[in-house]
Motif scaffolding. Sequence first.
Motif, PDB file in Angstrom:
ATOM      1  N   VAL A 128       0.856  -1.189   0.000  1.00  7.20           N
ATOM      2  CA  VAL A 128       0.000   0.000   0.000  1.00  7.20           C
ATOM      3  C   VAL A 128       0.890   1.237   0.000  1.00  7.20           C
ATOM      4  CG1 VAL A 128      -1.732   1.315   1.266  1.00  7.20           C
ATOM      5  CG2 VAL A 128      -1.895  -1.177   1.141  1.00  7.20           C
ATOM      6  N   LEU A 129       0.751   2.078  -1.014  1.00  4.70           N
ATOM      7  CA  LEU A 129       1.567   3.284  -1.125  1.00  4.70           C
ATOM      8  C   LEU A 129       0.919   4.458  -0.402  1.00  4.70           C
ATOM      9  CD1 LEU A 129       2.493   2.991  -4.918  1.00  4.70           C
ATOM     10  CD2 LEU A 129       3.801   2.199  -2.936  1.00  4.70           C
ATOM     11  N   THR A 130      -0.369   4.618  -0.568  1.00  8.78           N
ATOM     12  CA  THR A 130      -1.096   5.721   0.064  1.00  8.78           C
ATOM     13  C   THR A 130      -2.447   5.218   0.530  1.00  8.78           C
ATOM     14  OG1 THR A 130      -0.040   7.279  -1.460  1.00  8.78           O
ATOM     15  CG2 THR A 130      -1.920   8.088  -0.219  1.00  8.78           C
ATOM     16  N   ALA A 131      -2.863   5.674   1.690  1.00  4.79           N
ATOM     17  CA  ALA A 131      -4.175   5.273   2.227  1.00  4.79           C
ATOM     18  C   ALA A 131      -4.840   6.484   2.857  1.00  4.79           C
ATOM     19  CB  ALA A 131      -4.023   4.160   3.261  1.00  4.79           C
ATOM     20  N   ARG A 132      -6.132   6.630   2.597  1.00  5.63           N
ATOM     21  CA  ARG A 132      -6.936   7.684   3.211  1.00  5.63           C
ATOM     22  C   ARG A 132      -8.254   7.065   3.685  1.00  5.63           C
ATOM     23  NH1 ARG A 132      -2.784   9.699   2.739  1.00  5.63           N
ATOM     24  NH2 ARG A 132      -2.211  11.759   1.915  1.00  5.63           N
ATOM     25  N   VAL A 133      -8.612   7.367   4.906  1.00  7.04           N
ATOM     26  CA  VAL A 133      -9.861   6.870   5.479  1.00  7.04           C
ATOM     27  C   VAL A 133     -10.713   8.081   5.845  1.00  7.04           C
ATOM     28  CG1 VAL A 133     -10.942   5.516   7.296  1.00  7.04           C
ATOM     29  CG2 VAL A 133      -8.733   4.796   6.360  1.00  7.04           C
ATOM     30  N   HIS A 134     -11.886   8.173   5.244  1.00  8.99           N
ATOM     31  CA  HIS A 134     -12.810   9.270   5.500  1.00  8.99           C
ATOM     32  C   HIS A 134     -13.982   8.724   6.318  1.00  8.99           C
ATOM     33  CE1 HIS A 134     -10.664  11.752   2.539  1.00  8.99           C
ATOM     34  NE2 HIS A 134     -10.613  10.645   1.808  1.00  8.99           N
ATOM     35  N   VAL A 135     -14.094   9.228   7.522  1.00  9.95           N
ATOM     36  CA  VAL A 135     -15.109   8.743   8.455  1.00  9.95           C
ATOM     37  C   VAL A 135     -16.247   9.760   8.528  1.00  9.95           C
ATOM     38  CG1 VAL A 135     -15.572   7.996  10.819  1.00  9.95           C
ATOM     39  CG2 VAL A 135     -13.346   7.538   9.770  1.00  9.95           C
ATOM     40  N   VAL A 136     -17.488   9.258   8.479  1.00 10.80           N
ATOM     41  CA  VAL A 136     -18.672  10.101   8.598  1.00 10.80           C
ATOM     42  C   VAL A 136     -19.449   9.626   9.823  1.00 10.80           C
ATOM     43  CG1 VAL A 136     -20.804  10.892   7.521  1.00 10.80           C
ATOM     44  CG2 VAL A 136     -18.777  10.457   6.109  1.00 10.80           C
ATOM     45  N   LEU A 137     -19.481  10.478  10.848  1.00 12.77           N
ATOM     46  CA  LEU A 137     -20.232  10.171  12.069  1.00 12.77           C
ATOM     47  C   LEU A 137     -21.308  11.236  12.239  1.00 12.77           C
ATOM     48  CD1 LEU A 137     -17.286   9.298  14.499  1.00 12.77           C
ATOM     49  CD2 LEU A 137     -18.672   7.742  13.132  1.00 12.77           C
ATOM     50  N   PRO A 138     -22.524  10.984  11.757  1.00 12.21           N
ATOM     51  CA  PRO A 138     -23.587  11.996  11.845  1.00 12.21           C
ATOM     52  C   PRO A 138     -24.002  12.259  13.284  1.00 12.21           C
ATOM     53  CG  PRO A 138     -24.474   9.923  11.073  1.00 12.21           C
ATOM     54  CD  PRO A 138     -22.986   9.747  11.109  1.00 12.21           C
ATOM     55  N   ASP A 139     -24.342  13.497  13.549  1.00 13.66           N
ATOM     56  CA  ASP A 139     -24.786  13.902  14.890  1.00 13.66           C
ATOM     57  C   ASP A 139     -26.275  13.609  15.017  1.00 13.66           C
ATOM     58  OD1 ASP A 139     -24.915  14.907  17.380  1.00 13.66           O
ATOM     59  OD2 ASP A 139     -24.672  17.014  16.814  1.00 13.66           O
ATOM     60  N   ASN A 140     -26.590  12.357  15.314  1.00 11.63           N
ATOM     61  CA  ASN A 140     -27.993  11.919  15.359  1.00 11.63           C
ATOM     62  C   ASN A 140     -28.586  12.109  16.750  1.00 11.63           C
ATOM     63  OD1 ASN A 140     -28.130  11.026  12.642  1.00 11.63           O
ATOM     64  ND2 ASN A 140     -27.031   9.158  13.210  1.00 11.63           N
ATOM     65  N   ASP A 141     -29.871  12.295  16.772  1.00 12.81           N
ATOM     66  CA  ASP A 141     -30.615  12.332  18.028  1.00 12.81           C
ATOM     67  C   ASP A 141     -30.939  10.899  18.431  1.00 12.81           C
ATOM     68  OD1 ASP A 141     -32.165  12.836  20.200  1.00 12.81           O
ATOM     69  OD2 ASP A 141     -33.699  13.994  19.131  1.00 12.81           O
TER      70      ASP A 141
END
Length: 260
Positions: A128-141
């Motif tokens: 693996v040369l490059t890795a990006r992890v994009h996390v989405v944690l919605p602010d839910n009620d």
Amino acid sequence: MRARRALGKSLVVLVMALLLQACGDSDLYTDLSEREANVMVATLARHGISASRVAQDEGLMTVTVDEDRFAEAVDILDRLGLPEHDFANLGEVFESNSLVSSPVQERAQMIYALSQELSHTVSQIDGVLTARVHVVLPDNDLMAKNSTPSSAAVFIRHTPTLDVNPLIPQIKTLVANSISGLAYDNISVVPVAARAPKIPQAAPQSLDSFLGIAMPASSVARAGWIFGILLVLVLGLAGALGWMIWRHYYRRSYDLAPPS
């Protein structure tokens, strides 16, 4: 005595300036660790490019390469993901001068820290040369029925020879177990194969002549610089020696001359 020292210093400065101009090395990357510098020099050597390491202050290193092959060296290292990307850890992300942080700021810092930590972990996989992890944690009620689930997207740039398909389930499991409430099915992995740098093949070089000596055409200019440096050095030493001999005999003849 002072005149001789001044002449010697001038010759040294002139020779050093000519040598630096003849070398023609350019700084490729600076402020590297010793490991990073060693990996980059070894990688360039495997692709037929000679590079050197120069020590800096505080244990850092600089990698230099011949100016004529600067662009080629940058292209090879970029395709291979070198130098490695620096990821921020949790301590660096939450280091703040403010005494009180808002909930929005703390949440944004937490998401960014998780992305950085996971990106760093995935990038350690061989191939693996490059890795990006994009996390989405919605602010839910918590009381709401229709809440948006958490999700994550993983981008991987890998070497062409790596069989990435068996790794995708393992990467998704790693990300799912690292973030609370993140389901396995809500993680997507996008692998992209990098272009393989072309290893130059040995080709017969055209020969040229310099002072009757056959040598590669690319080395004629450097040979001219070296010859010029040696010529200036010899002429300077000969001039200094002639001046010293003249000075010696001038004083001797003055001392032996009868007083008027």
